[in-house]
Scaffold this active site. Structure first.
Site, PDB file in Angstrom:
ATOM      1  N   LYS A 160      -6.415  -0.492   8.177  1.00 58.60           N
ATOM      2  CA  LYS A 160      -6.121   0.503   8.581  1.00 58.60           C
ATOM      3  C   LYS A 160      -5.519   2.177   8.433  1.00 58.60           C
ATOM      4  CE  LYS A 160      -1.551   1.377   9.718  1.00 58.60           C
ATOM      5  NZ  LYS A 160      -1.396   2.383   8.457  1.00 58.60           N
ATOM      6  N   HIS A 190      -1.304  -5.247   7.053  1.00 57.10           N
ATOM      7  CA  HIS A 190       0.100  -5.809   5.548  1.00 57.10           C
ATOM      8  C   HIS A 190       0.847  -6.498   6.777  1.00 57.10           C
ATOM      9  CE1 HIS A 190       1.908  -2.324   5.029  1.00 57.10           C
ATOM     10  NE2 HIS A 190       2.895  -3.255   5.271  1.00 57.10           N
ATOM     11  N   LYS A 194       2.899 -10.587   5.683  1.00 59.31           N
ATOM     12  CA  LYS A 194       4.522 -10.719   5.514  1.00 59.31           C
ATOM     13  C   LYS A 194       5.102 -12.277   6.045  1.00 59.31           C
ATOM     14  CE  LYS A 194       6.095  -5.806   5.923  1.00 59.31           C
ATOM     15  NZ  LYS A 194       6.334  -5.546   4.876  1.00 59.31           N
ATOM     16  N   GLU A 228      11.817   3.366   8.489  1.00 54.76           N
ATOM     17  CA  GLU A 228      12.297   3.305   7.510  1.00 54.76           C
ATOM     18  C   GLU A 228      13.076   4.614   7.068  1.00 54.76           C
ATOM     19  OE1 GLU A 228       8.116   3.181   5.653  1.00 54.76           O
ATOM     20  OE2 GLU A 228       7.462   3.955   7.706  1.00 54.76           O
ATOM     21  N   ASP A 247       0.659   5.316  12.821  1.00 56.73           N
ATOM     22  CA  ASP A 247       0.364   4.898  11.457  1.00 56.73           C
ATOM     23  C   ASP A 247       0.638   3.550  11.700  1.00 56.73           C
ATOM     24  OD1 ASP A 247       0.188   4.767   8.714  1.00 56.73           O
ATOM     25  OD2 ASP A 247       2.535   5.519   8.722  1.00 56.73           O
ATOM     26  N   HIS A 252       0.981  -2.317  12.690  1.00 57.47           N
ATOM     27  CA  HIS A 252       1.943  -2.702  12.625  1.00 57.47           C
ATOM     28  C   HIS A 252       2.845  -3.198  13.844  1.00 57.47           C
ATOM     29  CE1 HIS A 252       0.613  -1.636   8.858  1.00 57.47           C
ATOM     30  NE2 HIS A 252       1.423  -0.842   8.789  1.00 57.47           N
ATOM     31  N   LYS A 349      10.592   7.464  10.377  1.00 56.42           N
ATOM     32  CA  LYS A 349      10.320   8.013   9.102  1.00 56.42           C
ATOM     33  C   LYS A 349      12.056   8.090   8.886  1.00 56.42           C
ATOM     34  CE  LYS A 349       6.321   6.768   7.712  1.00 56.42           C
ATOM     35  NZ  LYS A 349       5.677   5.448   7.727  1.00 56.42           N
TER      36      LYS A 349
HETATM   37  C1  BG6 Z   1       2.277   1.107   5.926  1.00 56.41           C
HETATM   38  C2  BG6 Z   1       2.253   2.998   6.686  1.00 56.41           C
HETATM   39  O1  BG6 Z   1       0.773   0.638   6.920  1.00 56.41           O
HETATM   40  O2  BG6 Z   1       3.117   0.638   6.316  1.00 56.41           O
HETATM   41  C3  BG6 Z   1       2.927   3.754   6.025  1.00 56.41           C
HETATM   42  O3  BG6 Z   1       1.095   3.697   6.666  1.00 56.41           O
HETATM   43  C4  BG6 Z   1       4.528   2.844   5.569  1.00 56.41           C
HETATM   44  O4  BG6 Z   1       3.454   5.197   6.080  1.00 56.41           O
HETATM   45  C5  BG6 Z   1       4.121   1.050   5.165  1.00 56.41           C
HETATM   46  O5  BG6 Z   1       5.812   3.580   5.128  1.00 56.41           O
HETATM   47  C6  BG6 Z   1       4.945   0.261   5.487  1.00 56.41           C
HETATM   48  O6  BG6 Z   1       4.877  -0.912   4.978  1.00 56.41           O
HETATM   49  P1  BG6 Z   1       6.246  -1.805   4.411  1.00 56.41           P
HETATM   50  O7  BG6 Z   1       5.721  -2.898   4.111  1.00 56.41           O
HETATM   51  O8  BG6 Z   1       7.477  -0.821   3.458  1.00 56.41           O
HETATM   52  O9  BG6 Z   1       7.510  -2.057   5.708  1.00 56.41           O
END
Ligand code: BG6
Length: 496
Positions: A160, A190, A194, A228, A247, A252, A349
């Site tokens: 992505k 991803h 999870k 985050e 993003d 997600h 973020k």
């Molecule tokens: C990524 C984003 O797909 O996922 C990032 O591009 C983000 O900006 C990350 O920090 C977060 O992944 P996870 O698994 O740490 O929640």
């Protein structure tokens, strides 16, 4: 969810083999699979990229990456040297046709030496803008076949973001379809790898308890938070062109929402599940600025209280950047099951806590029977915490012991770590195992991507035309005040 059939021999070709994703996630995931015998017996990794300046020898790059990102490697029963021996490298520029000829020669060598039968799994771990070039070059050098399953097969994993809006995603899909078929494209998100995200469907469809209540008759609201604490680290260049909505939300958050909201699939096969997720996304009302808020962090503090710069002071970010690092929205699904139920989404973020969580709040009890109680009973809430410490909990009302009417909300909890006594597998490992086995359940199909862009495109277009008043939240806070106002308009507040 996805079941893993034994995977066949293959070569794994990693485009962007010296990049951040390869270093932090993909090489560590491949190494663990190697140690746990979860990769095919006959297997080889071929990296393709410009060499890393600090480690011109690829073996050194791999070693440094695994030393840093597989902290428990001493406990794994396999040797780093063996893994490195199964890894080779083609130093090349992605646009250089001659590099692909050398890749072809390397694949021929590997196929003979490691008996990988011509099966190829390509992984595009590169900036999205390079994907079209790579596809064109693969096609020009005849490095793909037309099957996802029959040896010699070709599969391509695409990272992505898939496009930057609906039109570009469609053009990219067309390009993929010129080179391979849809069955050969594994679009990765991803979050779908999870464990706690997969459990959304398991909880709903392997139990009979929730499904009768899982609709507008009983559910008052749903909140999805993807918070985050990190800023954009060294990825300012990439992130500034994307923003949080592309993003984190288009991908997600909407994928998680689709799993929460989808109808029961006919089976747990890829086709059935993707069909249902796609229907949810297609039924969503496109976002308007009236129901959405954007934010960008200014200077503030990290969770340890250390001062951190604002987004505009991050490496590779322009000083007048208009890019969102936070977004919140009220979403609606125009379906029989969900009409009128708000889905609030919040992603950002540099927030005070790292937490990804789905909160499903049920309607309140129909009658206030406990009139003498000190407070009104709270509605029940099901909390699905995906990270950092995965947990499922149900908030119910009980009375405080020893009293008669002192109602208190209590959580019936299940913590993954305690219950299963095993660390959760990294999402990338899980997804690589599935892609090696040709199982596409946890990957996104073209129509899901298209429908997700349809939801966010109008909002992004509007935001592009209107400069924002940024920064509008301090690093370390829960985002701009407007996000609280957005939900307060409906008489609600965020579950923090
Ligand atoms: C990524 C984003 O797909 O996922 C990032 O591009 C983000 O900006 C990350 O920090 C977060 O992944 P996870 O698994 O740490 O929640």
């Amino acid at each position: 969810m996805a079941h893993n059939s034994p995977s066949q021999p293959c070569a794994f070709i990693l485009f962007g083999a010296t990049g951040d994703l390869a270093r932090r996630k993909l090489l560590p995931a491949l190494f663990r699979l190697f140690c746990e015998n979860l990769q095919p017996e006959k297997f080889a990794v071929i990296g393709f990229a410009l060499p890393d300046q600090k480690h011109p020898e690829y073996g050194d790059f791999v070693r440094a990456a695994l030393t840093e990102f597989v902290p428990d490697k001493e406990r794994l029963s396999c040797s780093l040297d063996d893994f490195i021996a199964a890894t080779s490298f083609v130093p090349a520029n992605f646009t250089d046709g001659e590099g692909y000829q050398r890749l072809k020669a390397e694949m021929d060598r590997v196929e003979k030496e490691r008996e990988t039968l011509g099966n190829r799994l390509y992984y595009m771990a590169t900036p999205p803008s390079l994907v079209p070039d790579i596809l064109n070059q693969l096609s020009a050098a005849s490095l793909t076949t037309q099957s996802a399953v029959q040896t010699p097969w070709t599969r391509i994993i695409a990272e992505k973001p898939f496009g930057i809006d609906r039109d570009s995603a469609r053009r990219l899909t067309d390009l993929f379809h010129k080179v391979v078929t849809e069955e050969q494209v594994f679009r990765i998100d991803h979050y779908l790898g999870k464990d706690a995200v997969q459990d959304v469907s398991i909880l709903r469809f392997a139990n009979s308890l929730f499904e009768p209540l899982w609709n507008r008759g009983y559910i008052e609201q749903v909140q999805i938070t993807v918070a985050e604490t990190l800023g954009v680290e060294r990825r300012g260049g990439y992130f500034d062109a994307m923003g949080e909505t592309r993003d984190m939300v288009q991908s997600h958050a909407l994928q998680v929402l689709a799993l929460v909201a989808m109808e029961p699939p006919n089976s747990f096969a890829a086709k059935a599940i993707r069909e249902e997720k796609s229907k949810v996304l297609e039924a969503m009302r496109p976002l308007s600025s009236h129901y959405a808020v954007r934010g960008q962090y200014g200077p503030g503090k990290d969770p340890d209280g250390n001062p951190v710069p604002g987004y505009r002071g991050e490496q590779s970010v322009p000083h007048d950047s208009n890019t969102d690092t936070f977004m919140a929205a009220r979403m609606e699904i125009e379906s029989w099951r969900w009409a009128g139920v708000p889905f609030y989404i919040r992603a950002g973020k540099r927030l005070p806590r790292q937490v990804t969580e789905v909160n499903i709040q049920f309607k309140g009890a129909p009658l206030a029977l406990f009139r003498g109680s000190t407070r009104r009973p709270e509605p029940n809430r099901l909390k699905l915490r995906i990270q950092p410490d995965a947990e499922i909990s149900l908030v119910v009302e009980l009375k405080r012991p020893g009293t008669l009417r002192d109602l208190v909300p209590v959580e019936l909890d299940m913590y993954y770590q305690e219950t299963f006594d095993a660390p959760l597998r990294d999402a990338y490992e899980r997804l690589l195992v599935d892609a090696l086995a040709g199982d596409a359940v946890l990957f996104m199909r073209e129509d899901e991507i298209d429908a997700a862009w349809r939801v966010v495109d109008p909002l992004l277009a509007y935001w592009r035309s209107e400069p924002a008043d940024f920064p509008n939240y301090a690093a370390g806070s829960w985002g701009p005040a407007a996000a609280d106002e957005l939900i307060a308009r409906d008489g609600r507040s965020w579950f923090n």
